[in-house]
Motif scaffolding. Structure first.
Motif, PDB file in Angstrom:
ATOM      1  N   GLY A  24       0.815  -1.196   0.000  1.00  0.00           N
ATOM      2  CA  GLY A  24       0.000   0.000   0.000  1.00  0.00           C
ATOM      3  C   GLY A  24       0.856   1.256   0.000  1.00  0.00           C
ATOM      4  O   GLY A  24       2.087   1.198   0.103  1.00  0.00           O
ATOM      5  N   GLU A  25       0.195   2.383  -0.115  1.00  0.00           N
ATOM      6  CA  GLU A  25       0.888   3.676  -0.090  1.00  0.00           C
ATOM      7  C   GLU A  25       1.128   4.082   1.364  1.00  0.00           C
ATOM      8  O   GLU A  25       0.179   4.279   2.133  1.00  0.00           O
ATOM      9  CB  GLU A  25       0.036   4.726  -0.801  1.00  0.00           C
ATOM     10  CG  GLU A  25       0.639   6.121  -0.778  1.00  0.00           C
ATOM     11  CD  GLU A  25      -0.312   7.157  -1.342  1.00  0.00           C
ATOM     12  OE1 GLU A  25       0.002   8.358  -1.243  1.00  0.00           O
ATOM     13  OE2 GLU A  25      -1.378   6.764  -1.871  1.00  0.00           O
ATOM     14  N   ARG A  33      -2.109   3.086   2.938  1.00  0.00           N
ATOM     15  CA  ARG A  33      -3.432   3.273   2.338  1.00  0.00           C
ATOM     16  C   ARG A  33      -3.613   2.258   1.204  1.00  0.00           C
ATOM     17  O   ARG A  33      -2.712   2.048   0.402  1.00  0.00           O
ATOM     18  CB  ARG A  33      -3.575   4.704   1.803  1.00  0.00           C
ATOM     19  CG  ARG A  33      -4.938   4.964   1.147  1.00  0.00           C
ATOM     20  CD  ARG A  33      -5.030   6.382   0.596  1.00  0.00           C
ATOM     21  NE  ARG A  33      -5.014   7.368   1.665  1.00  0.00           N
ATOM     22  CZ  ARG A  33      -4.021   8.225   1.874  1.00  0.00           C
ATOM     23  NH1 ARG A  33      -2.955   8.215   1.088  1.00  0.00           N
ATOM     24  NH2 ARG A  33      -4.084   9.103   2.858  1.00  0.00           N
ATOM     25  N   TYR A  34      -4.791   1.647   1.159  1.00  0.00           N
ATOM     26  CA  TYR A  34      -5.089   0.658   0.133  1.00  0.00           C
ATOM     27  C   TYR A  34      -6.332   1.110  -0.637  1.00  0.00           C
ATOM     28  O   TYR A  34      -7.206   1.782  -0.092  1.00  0.00           O
ATOM     29  CB  TYR A  34      -5.326  -0.714   0.748  1.00  0.00           C
ATOM     30  CG  TYR A  34      -4.128  -1.226   1.512  1.00  0.00           C
ATOM     31  CD1 TYR A  34      -3.107  -1.893   0.855  1.00  0.00           C
ATOM     32  CD2 TYR A  34      -4.020  -1.005   2.888  1.00  0.00           C
ATOM     33  CE1 TYR A  34      -1.998  -2.348   1.555  1.00  0.00           C
ATOM     34  CE2 TYR A  34      -2.914  -1.452   3.593  1.00  0.00           C
ATOM     35  CZ  TYR A  34      -1.909  -2.112   2.917  1.00  0.00           C
ATOM     36  OH  TYR A  34      -0.804  -2.545   3.594  1.00  0.00           O
ATOM     37  N   GLY A  35      -6.397   0.724  -1.913  1.00  0.00           N
ATOM     38  CA  GLY A  35      -7.498   1.174  -2.754  1.00  0.00           C
ATOM     39  C   GLY A  35      -8.184   0.045  -3.504  1.00  0.00           C
ATOM     40  O   GLY A  35      -8.047  -1.138  -3.170  1.00  0.00           O
ATOM     41  N   GLU A  36      -8.914   0.430  -4.553  1.00  0.00           N
ATOM     42  CA  GLU A  36      -9.682  -0.528  -5.330  1.00  0.00           C
ATOM     43  C   GLU A  36      -8.810  -1.599  -5.975  1.00  0.00           C
ATOM     44  O   GLU A  36      -9.218  -2.754  -6.117  1.00  0.00           O
ATOM     45  CB  GLU A  36     -10.486   0.201  -6.418  1.00  0.00           C
ATOM     46  CG  GLU A  36     -11.672   0.993  -5.878  1.00  0.00           C
ATOM     47  CD  GLU A  36     -12.695   0.093  -5.209  1.00  0.00           C
ATOM     48  OE1 GLU A  36     -12.938  -1.012  -5.735  1.00  0.00           O
ATOM     49  OE2 GLU A  36     -13.245   0.489  -4.173  1.00  0.00           O
ATOM     50  N   HIS A  38      -6.205  -2.995  -4.798  1.00  0.00           N
ATOM     51  CA  HIS A  38      -5.898  -4.023  -3.803  1.00  0.00           C
ATOM     52  C   HIS A  38      -7.107  -4.934  -3.577  1.00  0.00           C
ATOM     53  O   HIS A  38      -6.952  -6.151  -3.415  1.00  0.00           O
ATOM     54  CB  HIS A  38      -5.481  -3.371  -2.487  1.00  0.00           C
ATOM     55  CG  HIS A  38      -4.177  -2.656  -2.555  1.00  0.00           C
ATOM     56  ND1 HIS A  38      -4.088  -1.333  -2.919  1.00  0.00           N
ATOM     57  CD2 HIS A  38      -2.902  -3.090  -2.342  1.00  0.00           C
ATOM     58  CE1 HIS A  38      -2.811  -0.968  -2.906  1.00  0.00           C
ATOM     59  NE2 HIS A  38      -2.075  -2.012  -2.565  1.00  0.00           N
TER      60      HIS A  38
END
Length: 224
Positions: A24-25, A33-36, A38
């Motif tokens: 993640g970022e 931070r993780y998003g779509e 992931h």
């Protein structure tokens, strides 16, 4: 990400350590931070492990194929399909002559249908083994219907590709190949059994009552 996917945090952390999920970022030394993207990868990994029953080593190969953005879609889908073992029973022992005869019949079928597959494809080996088993147990006349089965398989394959093509992202394409193959095989086997019962009743038990009509407003029902 755990709440959105329903996958426990320890499992997600394990996938991260194994390289099955991209990092993640980082927003702080111990937070990311993780998003779509992931979530899509999580769904793919779960489809491969839970539905496809693949070991993590094989999952890693599929993930690597997904991340190869230069790979053509045909090759990507092939890599996904190769990870799903063909769920076939062990073939009946057959001698070399029977095996050779079955191999020749398989090659002739592929050539006759114009199928663009390599002669060393695993499915060719599975087809040859199944056909050799029919010959070995004395029921080679079942193979008289090869072209009828092949025509049905072509229609199913076209529907499979229509299902897969409704998505564009590599993870979603691969996930649909795995889910469609594993669950699709189970569904087709069940439908084949139902169709056999129906065909048997129509041929050998003409006094059997007509099938029930579909409930109103159900899929497949009609009015007028």
């Amino acid at each position: 990400m755990s709440r959105a996917s329903g996958i426990p945090v320890p499992t997600i952390k394990f996938y991260l350590r194994e390289g099955l999920l991209p990092a993640g970022e980082l927003t702080s030394p111990n937070q990311a931070r993780y998003g779509e993207a992931h979530l899509r990868r999580l769904h793919l990994v779960r489809a491969l492990t839970d539905i496809g029953g693949l070991p993590l080593a094989s999952v890693g190969k599929v993930v690597a194929a997904v991340e190869d953005r230069e790979q053509p879609v045909h090759e990507l889908l092939g890599a996904a399909a190769r990870t799903v073992d063909l769920a076939l029973a062990d073939p009946v022992d057959s001698d070399s002559a029977v095996r050779s005869r079955a191999a020749a019949m398989a090659d002739e079928l592929i050539a006759r249908r114009g199928w663009k597959v390599g002669t060393r494809h695993r499915a060719v080996e599975a087809l040859t083994a199944a056909m050799a088993s029919f010959l070995a147990v004395g029921h080679g006349d079942y193979l008289d219907h090869l072209d009828e089965f092949a025509a049905a398989a072509e229609r199913v394959a076209a529907a499979d590709l229509d299902f897969v093509a409704r998505r564009r992202r590599p993870e979603e394409l691969v996930e649909r190949v795995v889910v469609g193959t594993v669950l699709g095989d189970a569904m087709l086997a069940a439908m084949r059994r139902l169709a056999q019962v129906d065909a048997s009743a129509r041929r050998y038990d003409p006094e059997d009552p007509e099938p029930l009509e579909a409930p109103e407003n159900s899929p497949g029902s009609s009015s007028g």
